[in-house]
Design an enzyme around this catalytic site. Structure first.
Site, mmCIF file in Angstrom:
data_model
loop_
_atom_site.group_PDB
_atom_site.id
_atom_site.type_symbol
_atom_site.label_atom_id
_atom_site.label_comp_id
_atom_site.label_asym_id
_atom_site.label_seq_id
_atom_site.Cartn_x
_atom_site.Cartn_y
_atom_site.Cartn_z
ATOM 1 N N GLY A 246 17.000 64.959 54.095
ATOM 2 C CA GLY A 246 15.751 65.740 54.231
ATOM 3 C C GLY A 246 16.582 66.840 55.379
ATOM 4 N N GLU A 283 18.049 58.326 53.974
ATOM 5 C CA GLU A 283 18.720 58.927 53.121
ATOM 6 C C GLU A 283 19.548 60.195 53.129
ATOM 7 O OE1 GLU A 283 15.324 58.500 50.429
ATOM 8 O OE2 GLU A 283 15.036 56.572 50.785
ATOM 9 N N PRO A 284 20.166 60.277 53.596
ATOM 10 C CA PRO A 284 20.576 61.832 54.418
ATOM 11 C C PRO A 284 21.489 62.257 52.660
ATOM 12 C CG PRO A 284 21.838 60.637 55.684
ATOM 13 C CD PRO A 284 20.589 59.622 54.703
ATOM 14 N N GLY A 285 21.227 63.519 52.167
ATOM 15 C CA GLY A 285 22.371 63.440 51.160
ATOM 16 C C GLY A 285 23.358 64.634 51.958
ATOM 17 N N TYR A 326 16.710 78.632 43.976
ATOM 18 C CA TYR A 326 15.960 78.930 45.281
ATOM 19 C C TYR A 326 16.389 80.340 46.202
ATOM 20 C CZ TYR A 326 16.957 73.542 44.161
ATOM 21 O OH TYR A 326 16.427 72.513 43.786
ATOM 22 N N CYS A 352 25.123 85.314 31.204
ATOM 23 C CA CYS A 352 24.208 86.316 30.706
ATOM 24 C C CYS A 352 22.858 86.165 31.481
ATOM 25 C CB CYS A 352 23.869 86.241 28.856
ATOM 26 S SG CYS A 352 25.347 86.029 28.918
ATOM 27 N N TYR A 381 24.148 70.059 46.611
ATOM 28 C CA TYR A 381 23.273 70.026 45.005
ATOM 29 C C TYR A 381 24.644 70.644 44.241
ATOM 30 C CZ TYR A 381 20.305 67.134 47.291
ATOM 31 O OH TYR A 381 19.619 66.057 48.137
#
Ligand code: LLP
Length: 425
Positions: A246, A283-285, A326, A352, A381
């Protein structure tokens, strides 16, 4: 000036053109074509070492949240650095097996684990299953018994916290689908204790992504601590505390929380509560890979109307979905900026869909057809959320290491686009 934040000096201008480490991006983009994801190996190693310094030789475990970027070259690098992994599917586990990652450092999260995925994880003796529902406890226990095993588990607690981030990446509010409500935590642990296929090892929580305030982490921790004490009184021994991923990164001007600040705050809290014996798992991404990558795209057409100068590029929302999904900000930077007055440009992809744009009216140096633009902070991501929408070939990926670069994913071809499809005979 390139907007890559401090601590990521791996993308910089040299002779008025942008470099990744010692490689000219103009050169590789021209050679390999675009859309092209480019990652800096040094940036990856640096972000890892920031976490290492933060955990300061303790027995804390960093499990890279591989959903952020699961190219096997990147996984291999994290594995070599000693990282564990947080997975959410059997496919992710198979990728890790293929690069020889250590199963004892893998934790398995996710609300919808299927039987084959659990079986694969049990066969490979992963460290822990993060359980997200009561029903999952029974299913996993039965499976483990049938395999003559005991599954190591934590229960993911939903602490009902507002993580103060985008609603789609906020995961710990009451209405969220994730985890088990904190009110039901004790009763769920009691059930788990009775199931002979399970071995309770810890407690888990992940409150959201791109967090830029420390308070939600501490609020969550302050809700988990009394729970851990209560469980201990009931002789349910908690050895690991997984606080998920996070940590946010700087996309624009966000203040970020450093891993060191996070760890110091957590440890102070644990020490104060005599819980320093717990093994901490993170759990860092995004914070490990987000700012280690950019997406290069080439200008196809420029058209102006009374309202705006519209730049159409060859990357689209199928390559980088974040702005469309987002309304996420990603800085844009021509990699060889032209002299002249800055103008406002809106930059859009070829897909499109009206949502297919990267920026509305951002100030850029003059842009012409065939110019190449870097889309910043695209390491996390980006590629993992890409698709073949509009039957587009997925992008290629490159890792730069000093003055060398390695193609770690070839651009898709027509053959791959058609793979698996057939017409009715
Ligand atoms: N652990 C769990 C259980 C997670 O669900 C996630 C992310 C992570 C760890 C890693 O979180 P990070 O450190 O990367 O924030 N696609 C969105 C982000 C979705 C995050 C999903 N879960 C985006 O592009 O912003």
């Amino acid at each position: 000036m390139f907007n890559i934040p401090k601590g990521y000096p791996h993308f910089y201008f040299n002779n008025k053109t942008l470099y990744a480490e010692k490689v000219s991006l103009e050169k590789i983009a021209k050679k390999l074509g675009t859309p092209l994801y480019v990652y800096s190996l040094e940036a990856i190693r640096n972000s890892w070492s920031v976490y290492q310094e933060a955990i300061n030789n303790s027995n804390s475990l960093i499990c890279y949240g591989m959903k952020a970027n699961s190219n096997i070259a990147i996984l291999k690098e994290f594995s070599k650095l000693g990282s564990g992994f947080d997975i959410v599917s059997g496919g992710e586990l198979l990728k890790l097996i293929s690069i020889g990652a250590t199963p004892e450092k893998i934790v398995f999260s996710g609300v919808g684990k299927q039987l084959w995925e659990m079986k694969l994880a049990l066969e490979n003796n992963i460290k822990c299953f993060n359980i997200e529902s009561e029903e999952e406890l029974y299913v996993l226990s039965d499976l483990a018994i049938s395999m003559k095993k005991r599954a190591p588990i934590s229960i993911r607690i939903n602490p009902d916290i507002d993580a103060q981030t985008h609603p789609y990446i906020s995961t710990a509010l009451k209405e969220s689908k994730f985890g088990i409500s904190i009110d039901k935590a004790v009763s769920t642990y009691r059930i788990a204790k009775k199931l002979s296929g399970l071995n309770i090892i810890g407690i888990d929580c992940h409150i959201g992504s791109q967090l830029t305030h420390i308070e939600p982490y501490l609020d969550a921790l302050n809700k988990l601590i009394p729970l851990i004490k209560k469980l201990t009184e009931e002789e349910i021994s908690i050895k690991t505390l997984d606080l998920g991923g996070g940590l946010g990164i700087c996309y624009q001007k966000e203040q970020i929380i450093s891993p060191t600040t996070l760890l110091e705050n957590i440890n102070t809290c644990l020490n104060y509560n005599n819980l320093s014996h717990l093994q901490l798992i993170l759990e860092p991404g995004r914070s490990l890979i987000g700012n280690a990558g950019i997406l290069l795209t080439t200008v196809q057409y420029i058209k102006s109307n009374e309202l705006e100068n519209l730049v159409i590029v060859d990357a689209g929302m199928n390559d980088l979905l974040r702005p469309a999904l987002y309304q996420a900000y990603h800085g844009l930077q021509p990699i060889t900026p032209r002299e002249g007055k800055f103008k406002k440009y809106s930059v859009a992809g070829p897909i499109c869909e009206s949502a297919d744009f990267f920026s509305k009216k951002c100030e850029l140096s003059p842009i012409y057809r065939d110019d190449i633009i870097a889309i910043e902070s695209a390491g996390a991501y980006g590629m993992t959320m890409s698709s073949n929408y509009n039957s587009r070939f997925r992008a290629s990926e490159v890792i730069v290491d000093k003055n060398k670069y390695y193609i770690v994913r070839q651009r898709e071809t027509l053959k791959e686009l058609l793979q698996g499809e057939s017409v009715i005979p």
